[in-house]
Structure formats: C-alpha cells, structure tokens
Design a protein around this motif. Structure first.
Motif, PDB file in Angstrom:
ATOM      1  N   ARG A  39      20.368 -32.547 -33.077  1.00  0.00           N
ATOM      2  CA  ARG A  39      20.734 -31.488 -32.280  1.00  0.00           C
ATOM      3  C   ARG A  39      21.849 -30.789 -32.184  1.00  0.00           C
ATOM      4  O   ARG A  39      21.935 -29.811 -31.838  1.00  0.00           O
ATOM      5  N   ARG A  47      20.640 -26.005 -23.452  1.00  0.00           N
ATOM      6  CA  ARG A  47      19.715 -25.791 -24.473  1.00  0.00           C
ATOM      7  C   ARG A  47      18.333 -26.411 -24.329  1.00  0.00           C
ATOM      8  O   ARG A  47      17.203 -25.827 -24.706  1.00  0.00           O
ATOM      9  N   LYS A  89      16.516 -24.084 -22.096  1.00  0.00           N
ATOM     10  CA  LYS A  89      16.341 -22.518 -22.820  1.00  0.00           C
ATOM     11  C   LYS A  89      15.249 -22.805 -23.772  1.00  0.00           C
ATOM     12  O   LYS A  89      14.340 -21.845 -24.073  1.00  0.00           O
ATOM     13  N   GLU A  90      15.183 -23.672 -24.667  1.00  0.00           N
ATOM     14  CA  GLU A  90      14.587 -24.008 -25.899  1.00  0.00           C
ATOM     15  C   GLU A  90      13.176 -24.691 -25.665  1.00  0.00           C
ATOM     16  O   GLU A  90      12.117 -24.409 -26.029  1.00  0.00           O
ATOM     17  N   GLU A  91      13.117 -25.456 -24.444  1.00  0.00           N
ATOM     18  CA  GLU A  91      12.094 -26.409 -24.161  1.00  0.00           C
ATOM     19  C   GLU A  91      11.371 -26.091 -22.821  1.00  0.00           C
ATOM     20  O   GLU A  91      10.222 -26.694 -22.372  1.00  0.00           O
ATOM     21  N   THR A  95      10.925 -32.268 -30.409  1.00  0.00           N
ATOM     22  CA  THR A  95      10.361 -31.096 -29.711  1.00  0.00           C
ATOM     23  C   THR A  95       9.048 -30.869 -30.128  1.00  0.00           C
ATOM     24  O   THR A  95       8.983 -30.631 -31.587  1.00  0.00           O
ATOM     25  N   GLN A 105       6.227 -28.536 -31.765  1.00  0.00           N
ATOM     26  CA  GLN A 105       6.054 -27.134 -32.187  1.00  0.00           C
ATOM     27  C   GLN A 105       4.413 -26.661 -31.699  1.00  0.00           C
ATOM     28  O   GLN A 105       3.723 -27.410 -31.503  1.00  0.00           O
TER      29      GLN A 105
END
Length: 324
Positions: free
Chosen positions: A164, A175, A178-180, A261, A263
C-alpha cells in the motif's frame, strides 16, 4: 507527601502537590509515558503483527518463529524500515488510546480513593471496572491509529504489487477514508475494544493491586512502596495476566484490520469477528489464537513497565503521590 520544611520554603510547590490533577493533565502524562515506551517497544509490535497475519486463509507461512521473523524482516528491509514502519502511528496511538487509557484510569482511581475511608484500599473489582471503562473509551477513540499501526507494520511483508506504500499515519488514515470509506477506520472495532477492555482491566487493576499486596506480603524485599523494584515486579505480573487474556482477540483484530480491500462483487475474507475466529481455528487449530504470544508479551511487559513507571513518577513529581 512533601516535607514540612518544603511546605515553608516552597508553598507554591506544596499547593500544586495538594491540588488534584485534571483529567486533561493526566491524559497528557499518560500519552507522554506511552510515547517513551513506544520508542523502545515498537519493533516487537511489528514482529507481533506479522506473525499473527502469517499463514492467514491457508497462505503459506513465511516465519517459523519470533527469531526467524526478526531475521527475515531485517534481511528484507533493514533495521529502520523493517522494524520501525508506522512509528508515527504508534505515537498517534499514544495520544488517542494511551492518553485515554492511562489518564482516565488514573483520574477515576484518584476520585474513588478520595471517597475511601482512611487506610481502606479501593476494592479490586472497582479497579477492574475502572480499567475496563478507560480501555473501552481509549480503544474506540484510538481504533483509526490502531488500524494505521497494523497496516503500516504489515505492509513490508506484502509482495511489491500488493504494497500500500503509505507515507505516514496521516496519509494512511486519509487513504483508508477516501478509498474504502470513513467507516473502515473503525474496521475490527469490536475485537479491538474487547481486547483493550480486557487488557486495560488486567494491566491497570492488577498493577495497582499487586503493588499493594506485594508490599504487604514482602516488606523486607520491597522496602519502598513507590520504589522501582516493586513497580517492576507488579508490571511483569500484570503484563503476563493481560497477555493471556487478550491475545486471542489480538490475533482476530490483526487479521480483520489487515484484510485486503474488497473489490466490487467480491466477498470479504472475513465477515466479522466471529467468522474470523472460526475460520482461523478451523484452518490452523486453536493455538493460532496464541500466535505471536512471545513477541506480544516481550513487547507488552517492557511497554507496561516503562509507561506505567514513567506515568507514576511524573505524576509524583507534580502531585507528590503516584498515579496508580
């Protein structure tokens, strides 16, 4: 208690010593003591996390034990990059979780002590309750930094394609949000809070109680009830009890917080705390719940010793009496 001579010579210091510390000041002292301990103990936390996630979900195990893990980590990434990733997350954890845990417990213990009859100690069950309360509050506040600590500590173990590459604790938390999603900053909060509640109750209550009982039982050995030998022995005992109680939840917490994470269309590796517990035990046997026990204890014992002694001594400098 400050001497009568000092009462006359330095009344300002005496007044300060007789004034109860605020919750905020106790939290600052707790965080400061925790940071001092984190500098010494962070490498063992990195090793603990990597051992606990090693072999998860049927993957091939990389490490045969604590010594092998330390050797491979240093060989792969060097001492600083290998053993000190996420040290800023560890500091942030002390200003969230550590400050609440130690500060709230010391504050509550002082308040309850002030209501006790002279010479009557606070009952052990009350210390357990205060430790549990402080641990639960601190853990909820500190879960984002805990996740950052786990992820940054585990990142060096991942293949290059899966790393990461977080820059620091702030980048990691930003992050993840924001990403998860922001809620992922509290991923694994249930086992984290349960673990912290049990650990804090065990460490803080057992430390406070052990100081009293050991001083009573072995007056010839422990001649000073605020001395380093008594504090050291009490923290070792408290650390062992806490590690036995909390390690299973620590393994589950580390695995949930380090899940890949998900998908679109994929199922998460674990659906929750119970699912992680069952899959881990079914796939790797019940002793998986005590994986990382050695580095966890080797880290917890000196961490507890350094942090509690620092907090006790700093508090005594300010108030004239120990925090716990």
């Amino acid at each position: 208690r400050i001497s009568p001579l000092c009462d006359k010579v330095c009344p300002r210091q005496t007044a300060m010593a007789d004034t109860p510390l605020s919750l905020g000041m106790r939290m600052v002292l707790g965080a400061t003591g925790g940071m001092g301990a984190a500098v010494c103990c962070h490498p063992l936390d990195v090793v603990r996390v990597q051992l606990q996630i090693d072999g998860g979900q049927g993957a091939k195990k990389q490490y045969s034990g604590t010594g092998d893990a330390i050797s491979q980590i240093i060989k792969r990434n060097g001492v600083l990059r290998g053993l000190y990733p996420g040290i800023d997350a560890a500091f942030m954890r002390q200003w969230t979780y550590g400050s609440c845990r130690l500060g709230i417990y010391a504050f509550l213990l002082d308040k309850v002590n002030s209501t006790q009859a002279k010479g009557v100690a606070v009952p052990f069950w009350k210390k357990l309750l205060m430790g549990s309360t402080a641990g639960a509050i601190g853990s909820f506040v500190g879960t984002p930094s805990e996740i950052a600590l786990v992820r940054m500590g585990a990142d060096t173990k991942l293949p290059d394609a899966e790393k990461r590459n977080y820059k620091n604790v702030v980048d990691c938390c930003m992050r993840i949000a924001k990403e998860e999603g922001v809620s992922k900053l509290w991923n694994g909060a249930t086992p984290t809070i349960i673990r912290a509640t049990l650990l804090s109750a065990s460490v803080l209550a057992c430390y406070s109680e052990a100081k009293i009982e050991l001083y009573k039982a072995f007056p010839s050995v422990f001649k000073d009830k605020e001395g380093i030998p008594l504090m050291f022995t009490s923290t070792m005992f408290a650390s062992l009890v806490a590690n036995v109680v909390s390690n299973p939840f620590d393994v589950v917490k580390s695995r949930i917080q380090n899940m890949p994470t998900v998908q679109a269309g994929q199922k998460p590796m674990y659906s929750g705390m119970g699912d992680c517990f069952m899959k881990s035990v079914k796939g790797e046997g019940p002793m998986v719940l005590y994986r990382g026990f050695t580095p966890a204890f080797v880290k917890l014992a000196p961490y507890t010793c350094i942090s509690l002694i620092l907090v006790d001594k700093m508090t005594k400098m300010v108030t004239g009496k120990s925090a716990m």
